[in-house]
Design an enzyme around this catalytic site. Sequence first.
Site, PDB file in Angstrom:
ATOM      1  N   GLU A   1       0.821  -1.213   0.000  1.00 24.63           N
ATOM      2  CA  GLU A   1       0.000   0.000   0.000  1.00 24.63           C
ATOM      3  C   GLU A   1       0.854   1.262   0.000  1.00 24.63           C
ATOM      4  O   GLU A   1       1.747   1.427   0.847  1.00 24.63           O
ATOM      5  CB  GLU A   1      -0.949   0.003   1.200  1.00 24.63           C
ATOM      6  CG  GLU A   1      -1.868   1.215   1.211  1.00 24.63           C
ATOM      7  CD  GLU A   1      -3.185   0.952   1.903  1.00 24.63           C
ATOM      8  OE1 GLU A   1      -3.912   1.926   2.140  1.00 24.63           O
ATOM      9  OE2 GLU A   1      -3.493  -0.209   2.187  1.00 24.63           O
TER      10      GLU A   1
ATOM     11  N   ASP B   1       2.105 -13.721  12.525  1.00 24.68           N
ATOM     12  CA  ASP B   1       0.777 -14.039  12.008  1.00 24.68           C
ATOM     13  C   ASP B   1      -0.084 -12.777  11.930  1.00 24.68           C
ATOM     14  O   ASP B   1      -0.622 -12.322  12.944  1.00 24.68           O
ATOM     15  CB  ASP B   1       0.124 -15.085  12.923  1.00 24.68           C
ATOM     16  CG  ASP B   1      -1.169 -15.653  12.349  1.00 24.68           C
ATOM     17  OD1 ASP B   1      -1.774 -15.009  11.476  1.00 24.68           O
ATOM     18  OD2 ASP B   1      -1.571 -16.746  12.787  1.00 24.68           O
TER      19      ASP B   1
END
Length: 426
Positions: free
Chosen positions: A82, A276
């Site tokens: 992004e 994670d």
Amino acid sequence: MANSRVSGFYRLSVEERLNLIAKESNLSEEERKLLVGLTPFPIKTSNSMIENNIGLMPIPVGIATNFKINGKDRFIPMATEEASVVAAASNMARTAYKLGGFFTSQSGSIMRGQIQVVDIPDPYAAMARLYEKKTELLELCNAKDPTLVSLGGGAIDIEMYVLKTTNQSMLIMHLLVDTKDAMGANAVNTMAEAVAPLVESITSGRVVLRIISNLADRRLVRARAVFSTDELGGPEVVKDIINAYEFADFDPYRAATHNKGIMNGISAVVLATGNDTRAVEAGAHAYAAGTGRYRSLTRWEINKDGNLVGTIELPMAVGIIGGATKSHPTARVALKILDINTAEELAGCIAAIGLAQNLGALRALASEGIQKGHMALHARNLAMMAGANEKDIDRIVEQAIREKDVRYDRILELTKQLQAGVPNGN
């Protein structure tokens, strides 16, 4: 000791940036080659990480600069696709740097394993029987991970409650495990599965689920920083930053986007370090709804000196040992660049990034609007899509921004004009 205040870091070439970070972080030649793709990621490694592996999808890794965290300067690797995320975090960290930077704290490294017991005729009496056998239950759990126990961790306590659903009453036992520098999913799940038969024997019930919870509310991280009002654009801008924050704290539609912006920064560091991202994101959003209303993960105030003060608090289940943190070669390099020794230090760096990222978005929204910062980077992506030569990209972007016309068809037209030799794309 590294100095994260690097003026004009974004103006350097990729090679110059890499040279600077390699020198500050003492990266080997092999680690340098790994970062720029000269050493391919081993397909055997990726095949061992997931099922049905057929290839790889590279994600850009950038460095957030200007971060001083608990008195120590740090370069923070961020893996994200992004645009403007790395720049926004770096810019906001710069405004906090002279005022001390970021300060962090943690509540501990305890994770919860949930054991669901159903078909119990006397759930409250069963709960009492389990408490009576707590020592035996914990000993059985810890026998499954003597290494963790030797490091000062392991199962330390149990908690229980009767959950009354539409159809039944079930007993939920929480196994509290200190996972130390590991994220802890494997350790907690192994313990929960190992103790399940004993739980069934004690309760005369039936265990269904036995798995870790990603709402790590006993593993909270907090960060705070003071940001110069003058450098943010003055009192009116800061006042509107507060207005924007209050909107998010009281409106779930705005809070969803507000917290997504926070996670833009957090997830980028979590991913770069091989942790994670889905677990951290799930925990963060669940924690944001902990009061019964989905709210902002950050708090913004004006202190007695008229400067902006930000704080953030959220669960942060990350580790520096086990899983992809060790098996993924780029994650190992990212952890080396961060120069951390514990999972708590990593969690503090991640929280600081989230706080800075949030302020970057709020400042843009409260002043020039979110699109201005995005558009230059978006224009670069469009120019690459249009097939522009690298030497022409800056000229194309400048022209498109000057015209306030950052659309693909206009970028393509400018690209073709330059390739045809038309001066200045006109």
